[in-house]
Design a protein around this motif. Sequence first.
Motif, PDB file in Angstrom:
ATOM      1  N   VAL A  84      58.888-101.444 -56.828  1.00 26.99           N
ATOM      2  CA  VAL A  84      58.892-102.675 -56.050  1.00 26.99           C
ATOM      3  C   VAL A  84      59.148-103.819 -57.015  1.00 26.99           C
ATOM      4  N   SER A  85      60.140-104.639 -56.737  1.00 28.40           N
ATOM      5  CA  SER A  85      60.449-105.741 -57.638  1.00 28.40           C
ATOM      6  C   SER A  85      60.519-107.053 -56.876  1.00 28.40           C
ATOM      7  N   LEU A  86      60.112-108.102 -57.551  1.00 26.23           N
ATOM      8  CA  LEU A  86      60.226-109.463 -57.038  1.00 26.23           C
ATOM      9  C   LEU A  86      60.795-110.324 -58.141  1.00 26.23           C
ATOM     10  N   THR A  87      61.919-110.954 -57.867  1.00 28.85           N
ATOM     11  CA  THR A  87      62.558-111.823 -58.833  1.00 28.85           C
ATOM     12  C   THR A  87      62.659-113.224 -58.245  1.00 28.85           C
ATOM     13  N   SER A  88      62.101-114.188 -58.941  1.00 27.58           N
ATOM     14  CA  SER A  88      62.205-115.584 -58.524  1.00 27.58           C
ATOM     15  C   SER A  88      63.074-116.320 -59.530  1.00 27.58           C
ATOM     16  N   ASN A 264      68.499-103.444 -60.611  1.00 25.37           N
ATOM     17  CA  ASN A 264      69.021-104.775 -60.287  1.00 25.37           C
ATOM     18  C   ASN A 264      70.320-104.737 -59.501  1.00 25.37           C
ATOM     19  N   PHE A 265      71.007-103.596 -59.505  1.00 20.45           N
ATOM     20  CA  PHE A 265      72.302-103.511 -58.822  1.00 20.45           C
ATOM     21  C   PHE A 265      72.189-102.876 -57.439  1.00 20.45           C
ATOM     22  N   GLU A 266      70.959-102.532 -57.041  1.00 19.94           N
ATOM     23  CA  GLU A 266      70.752-101.942 -55.720  1.00 19.94           C
ATOM     24  C   GLU A 266      70.640-103.035 -54.658  1.00 19.94           C
ATOM     25  N   GLN A 267      70.619-102.608 -53.401  1.00 14.94           N
ATOM     26  CA  GLN A 267      70.469-103.562 -52.304  1.00 14.94           C
ATOM     27  C   GLN A 267      69.097-104.219 -52.355  1.00 14.94           C
ATOM     28  N   ASP A 268      69.050-105.488 -51.969  1.00 17.61           N
ATOM     29  CA  ASP A 268      67.766-106.152 -51.871  1.00 17.61           C
ATOM     30  C   ASP A 268      67.829-107.227 -50.793  1.00 17.61           C
ATOM     31  N   LEU A 269      66.681-107.809 -50.531  1.00 23.48           N
ATOM     32  CA  LEU A 269      66.592-108.873 -49.537  1.00 23.48           C
ATOM     33  C   LEU A 269      66.472-110.192 -50.281  1.00 23.48           C
ATOM     34  N   GLN A 270      67.362-111.112 -49.991  1.00 22.08           N
ATOM     35  CA  GLN A 270      67.378-112.398 -50.677  1.00 22.08           C
ATOM     36  C   GLN A 270      66.803-113.493 -49.784  1.00 22.08           C
ATOM     37  N   LYS A 298      64.826-115.778 -54.230  1.00 23.06           N
ATOM     38  CA  LYS A 298      63.880-114.678 -54.422  1.00 23.06           C
ATOM     39  C   LYS A 298      64.545-113.379 -53.961  1.00 23.06           C
ATOM     40  N   ASN A 299      64.505-112.377 -54.827  1.00 21.55           N
ATOM     41  CA  ASN A 299      64.997-111.046 -54.479  1.00 21.55           C
ATOM     42  C   ASN A 299      63.799-110.116 -54.326  1.00 21.55           C
ATOM     43  N   VAL A 300      63.710-109.435 -53.197  1.00 22.03           N
ATOM     44  CA  VAL A 300      62.632-108.481 -52.954  1.00 22.03           C
ATOM     45  C   VAL A 300      63.257-107.105 -52.726  1.00 22.03           C
ATOM     46  N   GLN A 301      62.735-106.108 -53.434  1.00 22.53           N
ATOM     47  CA  GLN A 301      63.362-104.790 -53.385  1.00 22.53           C
ATOM     48  C   GLN A 301      62.311-103.693 -53.470  1.00 22.53           C
ATOM     49  N   THR A 302      62.454-102.678 -52.639  1.00 28.81           N
ATOM     50  CA  THR A 302      61.596-101.496 -52.700  1.00 28.81           C
ATOM     51  C   THR A 302      62.504-100.268 -52.668  1.00 28.81           C
ATOM     52  N   VAL A 303      62.412 -99.427 -53.689  1.00 32.46           N
ATOM     53  CA  VAL A 303      63.298 -98.264 -53.773  1.00 32.46           C
ATOM     54  C   VAL A 303      62.530 -97.051 -54.274  1.00 32.46           C
ATOM     55  N   LYS A 304      63.002 -95.896 -53.896  1.00 30.80           N
ATOM     56  CA  LYS A 304      62.557 -94.636 -54.472  1.00 30.80           C
ATOM     57  C   LYS A 304      63.466 -94.349 -55.655  1.00 30.80           C
ATOM     58  N   LEU A 305      62.877 -94.228 -56.833  1.00 38.19           N
ATOM     59  CA  LEU A 305      63.695 -94.077 -58.033  1.00 38.19           C
ATOM     60  C   LEU A 305      64.497 -92.781 -58.000  1.00 38.19           C
ATOM     61  N   LYS A 306      65.785 -92.892 -58.319  1.00 38.25           N
ATOM     62  CA  LYS A 306      66.661 -91.734 -58.400  1.00 38.25           C
ATOM     63  C   LYS A 306      67.546 -91.892 -59.625  1.00 38.25           C
ATOM     64  N   PHE A 307      67.113 -91.295 -60.704  1.00 36.67           N
ATOM     65  CA  PHE A 307      67.885 -91.409 -61.937  1.00 36.67           C
ATOM     66  C   PHE A 307      67.551 -90.218 -62.823  1.00 36.67           C
TER      67      PHE A 307
END
Length: 473
Positions: A84-88, A264-270, A298-307
Motif C-alpha cells: 500500500v503506497s501513498l505519495t503526496s 510506481n509504474f502501476e495503476q493508481d488513484l490520483q 496524492k497517489n494511492v495504490q494497493t497491489v499484490k506484489l508480483k515480481f
Amino acid sequence: MEPKIKKYCKQLCLTFLALMPYLILMGQVQSSNLPEWFLKPDKYNSSIFAIGISNPGLESRAAFNQAKMRALLNYSILHQSNAVSLTSLSMGNQQNSPAQLDNIEYIIYTNILSGKIPELLNLNAMDSFYTQNKEAIVLLKIPAEINADSSKFSYTLTRRAAFQRDHSAFPIVIDELNFKMGRNDSIIENFYLEKDGSKLRNSSRKEVKNIFDNEPVNRQYYYGSKGIVMGVSPDNEMLPCSLNSGIWNSYLVNLVDQICVLNNFEQDLQYKLSTSNLGNSTSQLQNETYQQLVYALKNVQTVKLKFSIQKMGILDNQFFIGLKSSNEEQTGLNTISISSRADKKELKKLKSENWQVFQKPEFGNAWLEAKNMIANKDYSSSTIDIQANNLQSGILEAINLAKLELSSQLGSKINSLNNQQNSFDNQVYLNSSKLSNNQKTGKIGPYYIFYKKHYESVISIKVVLFYKLDQMN
C-alpha cells in the motif's frame, strides 16, 4: 657485490615474514566466498526455499535464530506480500511580500509492505553459513502444505522518503526503512534503517527490547566475495547497495527500494488539487501582498506484489540486485541505427561521462529510444533531471516528480470553486481558486532511468516517463 646481495635478500625475507600474517588475512578476506546457493535467484523465487541473514556480531545461537526468522520474512516478502503506497506531491510558490518569494516543492513517499509469516514449527535448516563478520546465513526448505494465512506471525515494512527541493543541493528530509515483526501483540523485532548517502545507519529508536536487540558494531564491514551469478561486472538490470553495514541491511534496503521503483509504474488513484490565492493584507505597520500558487497530487495504490529476482551478486563491497515485475509491460522501439552526426557526437560524449541506464540492455539505444519517443503524439511524456547522494532514493524522487508533471498534462473533467474574501476591518483582500479532480490512471510506460556517478556522494539522475493517452481509466 655478493655480500650486498645477500644482505638485500635477507632484508627482503624478513620483510616478507613480517607481512605474512597480513597477507594471509587479506587472502582469507578476498577468498571468503559466501555459499553458492546464497546468490542464486532460483532459491529466492522458488516457493519451497527461504533464505535469511542475521545482523553482524551476534552470538552464534542468537544469530542462527534471527536468520531463521528472517528467512520466513524474506519468503513472505517475495511470495505473499501486499503493498500500500501513498505519495503526496506539491509544487508552487508563495510570495508574502515583494522581497520574499518562497518556492514550494516537496514529495512525501510512503510504501508499506505487509503480510503473514509462516510459523517456525519444527523447520530445520538445509544449510547454514557463518561469515567472518559473525553473520548467520540459513537456507530453509518450506513444506508444500505450509499455510501462512492462519499464522500468528505478521510484519509491516514501511519505506518513507520525504524530499524537499529548495536551496539545498541534496535536500532529503526523511530517508528510512522501518521494519516491525510480531506475534499477536508481542513485538519480536523492530528497527529503523536510515540512509546517509551510500551509508546505512541503524537507528536507536526502539519501542520494545527483545533477544535480537544487539546493535551491530559501529564499523564498516568488508566482503571479498565476487558474484557467482553476476560474473565479473554488473549489468544494467541491477542496482548496487553498499555492504559496509552488513549483508542483511544491504539486501533488504536494495530489495525494498526496487520494489518501490517498480510499483510506481502501476495503476493508481490520483487526487489532484490546484490552489491559487491572491490578495493583500494591511496592518498599522506594513502593507503586504500575498500570492500562493500550489499544485498538489496524492497517489494511492494497493497491489499484490508480483515480481522475481533476476540477478544477484557482490562486487567491490556492493550488493547488486535486479528485479523483474511480472506486470511490467515495457513498450519501446527496436534497435535504432544512429544516422545523425549530432546524435553520434552526443552519445560519444555521454558514454565518455560514464552514463548508465537501468533495466535496458544498452545505454546508447535506450537514450535514442527515449529521445524518439518524445515526438510520439500517442504518448504524453515527462523528463526530470536531479542530483542525489543515494541512487535508489534519487530515482524514487525523480520518478515521483515526473509523475507529478505527467498528471498535470492528462486531460480530465475539472470541478472549480472560486471564493473571494473581503474584510474591511483588518483590510484583508483575498481571491482564491481551487481546481480538484479524482482520476484512476493507467500504467506508465515505457520508462527510462539514466544515471551517472560523479563520485560516491554525488549522482546525476535523468528519468523519462511516458503515458499512453488512449488507456481506459
